[in-house]
Design a protein around this motif. Sequence first.
Motif, PDB file in Angstrom:
ATOM      1  N   ASP A  50      37.199  59.125  24.976  1.00 20.61           N
ATOM      2  CA  ASP A  50      37.539  58.147  23.760  1.00 20.61           C
ATOM      3  C   ASP A  50      37.623  56.641  24.219  1.00 20.61           C
ATOM      4  O   ASP A  50      36.984  55.860  23.486  1.00 20.61           O
ATOM      5  N   LYS A  51      37.814  56.379  25.364  1.00 19.87           N
ATOM      6  CA  LYS A  51      37.579  55.013  25.843  1.00 19.87           C
ATOM      7  C   LYS A  51      35.875  54.662  25.809  1.00 19.87           C
ATOM      8  O   LYS A  51      35.680  53.524  25.559  1.00 19.87           O
ATOM      9  N   ARG A  52      35.373  55.523  26.176  1.00 21.55           N
ATOM     10  CA  ARG A  52      33.885  55.277  26.415  1.00 21.55           C
ATOM     11  C   ARG A  52      33.325  55.107  24.922  1.00 21.55           C
ATOM     12  O   ARG A  52      32.344  54.416  24.391  1.00 21.55           O
ATOM     13  N   ARG A  53      33.818  56.071  24.095  1.00 27.23           N
ATOM     14  CA  ARG A  53      33.386  55.740  22.585  1.00 27.23           C
ATOM     15  C   ARG A  53      33.719  54.486  21.945  1.00 27.23           C
ATOM     16  O   ARG A  53      33.253  53.920  21.053  1.00 27.23           O
ATOM     17  N   ALA A  54      35.056  53.876  22.399  1.00 27.33           N
ATOM     18  CA  ALA A  54      35.811  52.716  21.838  1.00 27.33           C
ATOM     19  C   ALA A  54      34.796  51.418  22.124  1.00 27.33           C
ATOM     20  O   ALA A  54      34.787  50.356  21.616  1.00 27.33           O
ATOM     21  N   LEU A  55      34.040  51.746  23.441  1.00 31.82           N
ATOM     22  CA  LEU A  55      33.398  50.377  23.836  1.00 31.82           C
ATOM     23  C   LEU A  55      32.106  50.225  22.993  1.00 31.82           C
ATOM     24  O   LEU A  55      31.162  51.099  22.711  1.00 31.82           O
ATOM     25  N   GLN A  56      31.975  49.180  22.392  1.00 37.74           N
ATOM     26  CA  GLN A  56      30.941  48.682  21.363  1.00 37.74           C
ATOM     27  C   GLN A  56      29.757  48.299  22.098  1.00 37.74           C
ATOM     28  O   GLN A  56      29.916  47.537  23.080  1.00 37.74           O
ATOM     29  N   PRO A  57      28.520  48.588  21.974  1.00 35.47           N
ATOM     30  CA  PRO A  57      27.162  47.981  22.596  1.00 35.47           C
ATOM     31  C   PRO A  57      27.199  46.673  22.232  1.00 35.47           C
ATOM     32  O   PRO A  57      27.265  46.092  21.060  1.00 35.47           O
ATOM     33  N   ARG A  58      27.175  45.912  23.381  1.00 37.81           N
ATOM     34  CA  ARG A  58      26.984  44.457  23.043  1.00 37.81           C
ATOM     35  C   ARG A  58      25.421  44.009  23.376  1.00 37.81           C
ATOM     36  O   ARG A  58      24.767  44.409  24.209  1.00 37.81           O
TER      37      ARG A  58
END
Length: 287
Positions: free
Chosen positions: A133-141
Motif C-alpha cells: 500500500d505504501k508503494r502504491r501511495a507514492l506518486q511518481p515525481r
Amino acid sequence: MAAVGPKRTTFCNEPYYPPGYCGYSPQFHFQYGDTYGKTTSRLLTDPNVAKSGRLVLADLFPAEKSGNDVTDERNEWKRLRKQSWGDKKLNDKMVPGYTGYIPKKEDHFGTRYADICRKATKDFSNEMSVAKDKRRALQPRMPMMPKLAEAKPYVSLTQPQHSVSPYFMNINDGAKTFMSGYTGFIPRSRSRFALVYPKLTRESLKEFTRNQQELKLLANREVSINQPGPSDLPVTPLQPIYINGGLLPHYTGYLPGHKFRVGMTFGTSSRSFHATNQPRYNKPLFT
C-alpha cells in the motif's frame, strides 16, 4: 436378562497424553500401577493437581462451526494468500519438524508449532500488504531539472582562493604550493626530505617550472649540426685476421676449411692456409 456392561474402547477418554509424549506431565513420577494414558487422563482431570488451564496438545478433531458463524479469519487470509501468491509452503496445515524458513517466527514463542506458524505468517502477510500500500501511495515525481548549465566554482569566505593552478603560477608567488593532504603526483618531490609539506611542494614546483621554461627556450632555438667530412675522419689501418703465425687455440671465429682438415693441430690448420691454393693437408707434415 443379564445386564450389559459399558462398551470398552481402545483409547482413554479425553484429555490424555498419548504414549511416547516427552513433555512435562504434573505429578506423573509419583503415580504407579496404571497405563500411561489412564494416568495422564486422571491427572489432567483431577482438580486437586496443580496444572495449567490450557492443554499442550490440540484436539485432533476440533468442533466445526455452524453455518451461521462468521468465517474463520485465520483460514480466510491463508486462502487469499494461496490464490494471490501461489505459495503452498506456508499454509494452515504446517507439520511440526519443517526446517524451512518461516518469516517472523522468532517473534512468537510459548505455544505450539501450528499457532506459531499461523501467527508468524499472518504478521508477515500483513507487513507485506502495508508495504504494498505504501508503494502504491507514492506518486511518481518529475525529475528535477538543473537551473544552470554549469555549476559555479566554490568560493570560501574564510580562506583565500585562487582559480589558477599552482603549476601555472609565477615562480615567486607564495601561493605556489599544495595544501596538506593532497595525494596527487608532485613532480621533483622525491629527492626532497625533512621538509614540511607546503615548503616541499613549493620548492618542487619551482624546480619543475624552471625546467619547463628551459625546455621552451631550447625548443625555439636554432640547431646547427657540424658534421665532419670524409677527410676529417680518423683512418684506422686494417688488421688482417688470418696471419702466417696462425691463430690461438679456442678461437671462436670462423676459420675457412678447418672442418675439412684432420690430423693436425688448430694452430697448424690456421697457419698459412690462405697463402696458397693447395690444400695444406696434401703436403707431408714431416720432411
